[in-house]
Design an enzyme around this catalytic site. Structure first.
Site, PDB file in Angstrom:
ATOM      1  N   LYS A 129      -5.381  51.949  21.769  1.00  0.00           N
ATOM      2  CA  LYS A 129      -3.941  51.681  21.815  1.00  0.00           C
ATOM      3  C   LYS A 129      -3.410  52.159  23.162  1.00  0.00           C
ATOM      4  O   LYS A 129      -3.610  53.321  23.557  1.00  0.00           O
ATOM      5  CB  LYS A 129      -3.273  52.455  20.675  1.00  0.00           C
TER       6      LYS A 129
HETATM    7  C1  E4P Z   1       2.666  51.565  15.306  1.00  0.00           C
HETATM    8  O1  E4P Z   1       1.512  51.412  15.663  1.00  0.00           O
HETATM    9  C2  E4P Z   1       3.403  52.817  15.390  1.00  0.00           C
HETATM   10  O2  E4P Z   1       2.522  53.881  15.113  1.00  0.00           O
HETATM   11  C3  E4P Z   1       4.518  52.915  14.400  1.00  0.00           C
HETATM   12  O3  E4P Z   1       4.693  51.725  13.683  1.00  0.00           O
HETATM   13  C4  E4P Z   1       5.781  53.544  14.901  1.00  0.00           C
HETATM   14  O4  E4P Z   1       6.713  53.582  13.864  1.00  0.00           O
HETATM   15  P1  E4P Z   1       8.027  54.502  13.908  1.00  0.00           P
HETATM   16  O5  E4P Z   1       9.038  53.825  14.776  1.00  0.00           O
HETATM   17  O6  E4P Z   1       8.458  54.571  12.482  1.00  0.00           O
HETATM   18  O7  E4P Z   1       7.600  55.828  14.476  1.00  0.00           O
END
Ligand code: E4P
Length: 214
Positions: free
Chosen positions: A83
């Site tokens: 990522k």
């Molecule tokens: C996605 O890969 C992220 O980890 C996640 O969806 C972030 O979500 P949040 O905005 O609730 O922290």
């Protein structure tokens, strides 16, 4: 449509996986910190539990360092997806990963043009954050239909991974718009199961069953 669970909590992952809901897992530095464990330990345990892509995020901001971090993560298990945050250095790293067959998930996408750039760099998945857009009074789901249209117009293979999902309507709209994947916390999966008419129906059937001669 594939469902990923957005957590680094093994109990949540096991619970969702036992119900057949988990095609993959996404984590981020905040979720890893919440687990209180080392990144590699959690990621490896997740890979043992789930047979699908597991996103693990790099934290460097320079392309060479991102690359080194990503290669080390990818070596942990075949299902690791590196990522990478959306930024210029990140795109350099993504292009390099893509050439070498290492899967990537470009994260923190908030505009359709960022998604277009991620696809051009060769990202395997692009993660638009709908909930965080909603939080600042910008309609998050509009971004998903824009990205879907752009990717379809030019036949990009990058998968649209709807992230920062906060409630079942985000999931429903993602499915209607043809998103490839959505990732959500366990809470959202549980909200999707429930319907008051289902609960009432079960109660009625149980009550009526008592009247059946046994
Ligand atoms: C996605 O890969 C992220 O980890 C996640 O969806 C972030 O979500 P949040 O905005 O609730 O922290």
């Amino acid at each position: 449509m594939k469902f990923f669970i957005d957590t680094a909590d093994m109990n949540e992952i096991r619970e969702a996986n036992s119900r057949g809901w988990v095609d993959g897992v996404t984590t981020n530095p905040t979720l890893i910190a919440k687990s209180g464990r080392r990144l590699n330990d959690v990621i490896l345990e997740i890979c043992k539990e789930v047979k699908g892509p597991v996103s693990a995020e790099v934290v460097s901001l320079k392309a060479d360092e991102m690359y080194a971090e990503g290669v080390a993560l990818a070596k942990l298990h075949d299902n690791i997806v590196v990522k990478v945050p959306m930024c210029e250095e990140g795109m350099v790293a993504v292009k390099r990963f893509s050439k070498e067959g290492i899967k990537t998930n470009v994260t923190l996408i908030f505009s359709p043009l960022q998604a277009l750039l991620a696809a051009k760099a060769g990202a395997t998945m692009a993660s638009p954050f709908v909930g965080r857009l909603d939080d600042i009074s910008t309609e998050g789901m509009g971004l998903i239909s824009q990205i879907r249209q752009i990717y379809d117009n030019y036949n990009f293979k990058t998968e649209v991974l709807v992230a920062s999902v906060r409630h079942p309507i985000h999931v429903l709209e993602s499915a209607m718009m043809g998103a490839d994947i959505m990732t959500a916390p366990l809470k959202v999966f549980k909200q999707m199961v429930n319907h008051p008419l289902t609960d009432a129906g079960i109660q009625t059937f149980l009550k009526d069953w008592e009247k059946v001669p046994k």
